[in-house]
Design a protein around this motif. Sequence first.
Motif, short mmCIF file in Angstrom:
data_model
loop_
_atom_site.label_atom_id
_atom_site.label_comp_id
_atom_site.label_asym_id
_atom_site.label_seq_id
_atom_site.Cartn_x
_atom_site.Cartn_y
_atom_site.Cartn_z
N GLY A 65 0.79 -1.23 0.00
CA GLY A 65 0.00 0.00 0.00
C GLY A 65 0.81 1.27 0.00
N MET A 66 2.14 1.17 0.15
CA MET A 66 2.98 2.36 0.13
C MET A 66 3.68 2.48 -1.22
SD MET A 66 4.59 2.65 3.99
CE MET A 66 4.83 4.43 3.79
N ALA A 67 3.97 3.72 -1.62
CA ALA A 67 4.63 3.96 -2.90
C ALA A 67 6.07 3.47 -2.83
CB ALA A 67 4.60 5.44 -3.23
N PRO A 68 6.57 2.84 -3.91
CA PRO A 68 7.92 2.27 -3.90
C PRO A 68 9.00 3.32 -4.14
CG PRO A 68 6.88 1.81 -5.99
CD PRO A 68 5.84 2.50 -5.15
N GLY A 69 9.22 4.18 -3.18
CA GLY A 69 10.24 5.19 -3.30
C GLY A 69 11.48 4.85 -2.51
N SER A 70 12.58 5.52 -2.83
CA SER A 70 13.82 5.31 -2.08
C SER A 70 13.68 5.75 -0.64
CB SER A 70 14.97 6.09 -2.75
OG SER A 70 15.26 5.55 -4.02
N ASP A 71 12.80 6.72 -0.38
CA ASP A 71 12.58 7.17 0.99
C ASP A 71 12.01 6.06 1.85
OD1 ASP A 71 10.33 7.31 -0.62
OD2 ASP A 71 9.60 9.20 0.18
N VAL A 72 10.96 5.42 1.35
CA VAL A 72 10.33 4.31 2.07
C VAL A 72 11.30 3.13 2.19
CG1 VAL A 72 8.50 2.57 1.92
CG2 VAL A 72 7.97 4.99 1.45
N ALA A 73 11.93 2.76 1.07
CA ALA A 73 12.74 1.54 1.04
C ALA A 73 14.00 1.66 1.88
CB ALA A 73 13.08 1.19 -0.41
N ASN A 74 14.67 2.81 1.82
CA ASN A 74 15.87 2.96 2.64
C ASN A 74 15.55 3.10 4.11
OD1 ASN A 74 18.51 3.12 0.99
ND2 ASN A 74 17.08 4.32 -0.23
N MET A 75 14.39 3.67 4.44
CA MET A 75 13.95 3.70 5.83
C MET A 75 13.79 2.27 6.35
SD MET A 75 10.59 5.54 7.55
CE MET A 75 11.13 7.21 7.19
N SER A 76 13.24 1.40 5.52
CA SER A 76 13.12 -0.01 5.90
C SER A 76 14.49 -0.64 6.14
CB SER A 76 12.40 -0.80 4.80
OG SER A 76 11.02 -0.53 4.77
N LEU A 77 15.41 -0.41 5.22
CA LEU A 77 16.72 -1.03 5.34
C LEU A 77 17.48 -0.54 6.57
CD1 LEU A 77 17.84 -0.98 1.60
CD2 LEU A 77 17.26 -3.00 2.96
N LEU A 78 17.19 0.67 7.02
CA LEU A 78 17.81 1.18 8.23
C LEU A 78 17.11 0.71 9.50
CD1 LEU A 78 18.76 4.78 7.09
CD2 LEU A 78 20.35 3.02 7.90
N VAL A 252 26.77 6.75 4.50
CA VAL A 252 27.65 7.35 3.50
C VAL A 252 26.87 7.35 2.19
CG1 VAL A 252 29.85 7.20 2.29
CG2 VAL A 252 29.69 6.43 4.67
N SER A 253 26.52 8.52 1.70
CA SER A 253 25.69 8.61 0.50
C SER A 253 25.85 9.97 -0.14
CB SER A 253 24.21 8.38 0.86
OG SER A 253 23.38 8.53 -0.28
N ALA A 254 25.54 10.04 -1.44
CA ALA A 254 25.53 11.32 -2.14
C ALA A 254 24.18 12.00 -2.08
CB ALA A 254 25.93 11.11 -3.61
N VAL A 255 23.13 11.27 -1.71
CA VAL A 255 21.78 11.81 -1.86
C VAL A 255 21.21 12.24 -0.51
CG1 VAL A 255 21.36 10.47 -3.94
CG2 VAL A 255 20.66 9.55 -1.75
N ASP A 256 20.42 13.32 -0.57
CA ASP A 256 19.92 13.93 0.65
C ASP A 256 18.97 13.03 1.42
OD1 ASP A 256 21.37 16.23 0.47
OD2 ASP A 256 19.80 17.42 -0.46
N LEU A 257 18.20 12.19 0.73
CA LEU A 257 17.20 11.42 1.48
C LEU A 257 17.87 10.43 2.42
CD1 LEU A 257 16.30 8.22 0.65
CD2 LEU A 257 15.93 9.38 -1.52
N VAL A 258 18.98 9.81 2.00
CA VAL A 258 19.69 8.88 2.89
C VAL A 258 20.36 9.65 4.01
CG1 VAL A 258 21.52 7.16 3.04
CG2 VAL A 258 19.99 7.16 1.07
N LYS A 259 20.95 10.79 3.69
CA LYS A 259 21.54 11.63 4.72
C LYS A 259 20.48 12.08 5.72
CE LYS A 259 25.23 13.48 1.77
NZ LYS A 259 25.80 14.71 1.17
N GLY A 260 19.29 12.42 5.22
CA GLY A 260 18.22 12.87 6.10
C GLY A 260 17.76 11.78 7.04
N LEU A 261 17.64 10.57 6.54
CA LEU A 261 17.27 9.45 7.40
C LEU A 261 18.32 9.24 8.49
CD1 LEU A 261 16.03 6.96 4.66
CD2 LEU A 261 14.60 8.05 6.40
N GLY A 262 19.59 9.28 8.09
CA GLY A 262 20.65 9.11 9.08
C GLY A 262 20.64 10.21 10.12
N ARG A 263 20.50 11.45 9.67
CA ARG A 263 20.52 12.57 10.62
C ARG A 263 19.32 12.49 11.56
NH1 ARG A 263 22.36 16.30 7.41
NH2 ARG A 263 24.45 16.19 8.32
N ALA A 264 18.14 12.15 11.03
CA ALA A 264 16.95 12.07 11.87
C ALA A 264 17.07 10.98 12.92
CB ALA A 264 15.72 11.82 11.01
N ALA A 265 17.86 9.94 12.62
CA ALA A 265 18.05 8.83 13.55
C ALA A 265 19.28 9.03 14.44
CB ALA A 265 18.18 7.51 12.79
#
Length: 409
Positions: A65-78, A252-265
Motif C-alpha cells: 500500500g505504500m509507494a515504492p520510493g527510495s525514501d520508504v525503502a531505505n527507511m526499511s533497510l535502516l 555514506v551517501s551522495a543523496v539527501d534522502l539517505v543523509k536525512g534518514l541518518g541525521r533524523a536517527a
Amino acid sequence: MSVPSPSSSPSPLPRKLVFLIADGMGDLPVDSLGGRTPMEAAATPVMDRLAREGMVGLCRTVPQGMAPGSDVANMSLLGFDPAQNHTGRGPIEAAAMGLPVAPDDVVFRLNTVTVSQFAEAGLMRDYSAGHIATQASTALVEKLAATCLPEGYELHAGVQYRHILVAKGAAGREEAGVYVRPPHDITDQPIAPDLAEFRRAPALFDFAAKAAAVLAGPDNATKANAVWPWGQGRALTLPDFAATFGLRGAVVSAVDLVKGLGRAAGMAVIDVPGATGLLDTNYEGKVAAALAFLKDGDFVFVHVEAPDECGHGGDAAGKTEAVARFDARIVAPMVEALGDDAAFVIACDHLTPIAIRTHAADPVPFLFWQPGVIPSGAAGFSEAEAAGTGLAVEAGHELLRRAMDWTRS
C-alpha cells in the motif's frame, strides 16, 4: 574529508556490520541484454562469490500500500517501519539539510524539471532538467525565491535538481492534501493530472505557474523550465539508531534522502567530496569514509545511487556498468579491507526496471555473508537466484535485526 566520531556505547555484535546498497539495482529481463537483467549481465565476481558462500534471499522493503520510493525503502533497510515513521519525501530531505521545520509546516521536495510546456497539454520530459549542475540550479532557485515565492513559503536550494519548498503553518490547508506524482514516475507522460492537483492549492499552483514564466526568460540557459513540488509531509522524527539497535552507526551517501534518514536517527552522516549520485561518483572516497568510521564504529550504511539513475533513464548498458562498478569499487575493497572482521548485507532498496523507468514494489534481492555462514545454495547474486532459495524477509524493516541475529550465530 572529516569523519564524525561514533558514540562510546559498546557493540553487541562480534564483528562489524556493513550494509552496501546499490539503489535501484534490481530489474527485469531486458531484451538488449539478451534477456538478462543488469545484475545478471554485469561482471560481479565478488558479489557472486559472497552469494555462493552466503545466504541469499528476497526482502520486501516497501510495505503493502505504500509507494515504492527510495525514501520508504531505505527507511526499511535502516530498520525503521515506514508504515509507522514515514511522513513524506520532503521532510526527509529537509532533515538532511538541517532545516528547522515546525510541527505544522508542510515540506515539499522540489525538482527543477523539463516539461514540453507547463500547461494541460504538456508532457514531463526530464525529472532532473538534464541533471542540472548544482551551481546553475542554485542560481535559478535563488531567483525564484526572490521573484515569485508566495507569502508564508520558503525555498531552499539543495544539490543538482533536488530542492526544498516549505509551506509554513500549512498542515491544515490544501497544500497538505494534494497528490502530485513524483516526476521520475511520469517521464514522457501528460502532466495534466498533476496540474489539476496543483490547482487544489491555489498558492502552490500560482508559485509553479509564475516559476515557469520566470524560467522561460532569455537569461536561463539551462534545461530547467519548470519546478515540481511533490512528496510533501510534516516534520520527520525517527527513534535514535544507537538507542534502538545498540550500534554506533553512520551513513555514506551522495543523496539527501539517505543523509536525512541518518541525521533524523542520530547517526553520523559523512559527506564525501565528489560523491555525485551518478556513474562518476567518488567510489574510493565512500570506501575510505566507511572504513575510517568503522575503526571505532559498529555499523555503516554505504549507499550508491548510480543504478537507479540509469534505470530512470532507460539506460540498460549504463545500469549494467553501474552494477559492475558497485561490485569492483565498493564491494571488493570493503571485503578486502575488512575480511573476517565484518558481516555484510548487500542489497538494493527497490527495483528500478529499465522497461518502466521508475520504481517497482517487488521484493529485492539481498545477500548476507560472514565467515562460517551456512550457504543457501545460490549460484550467484541475481534476482532469480534470490527468488530460488526460498529465504524471504517479508517486513523489510526486520532485515537489520535479522542480520544482527545472523551475525551473532
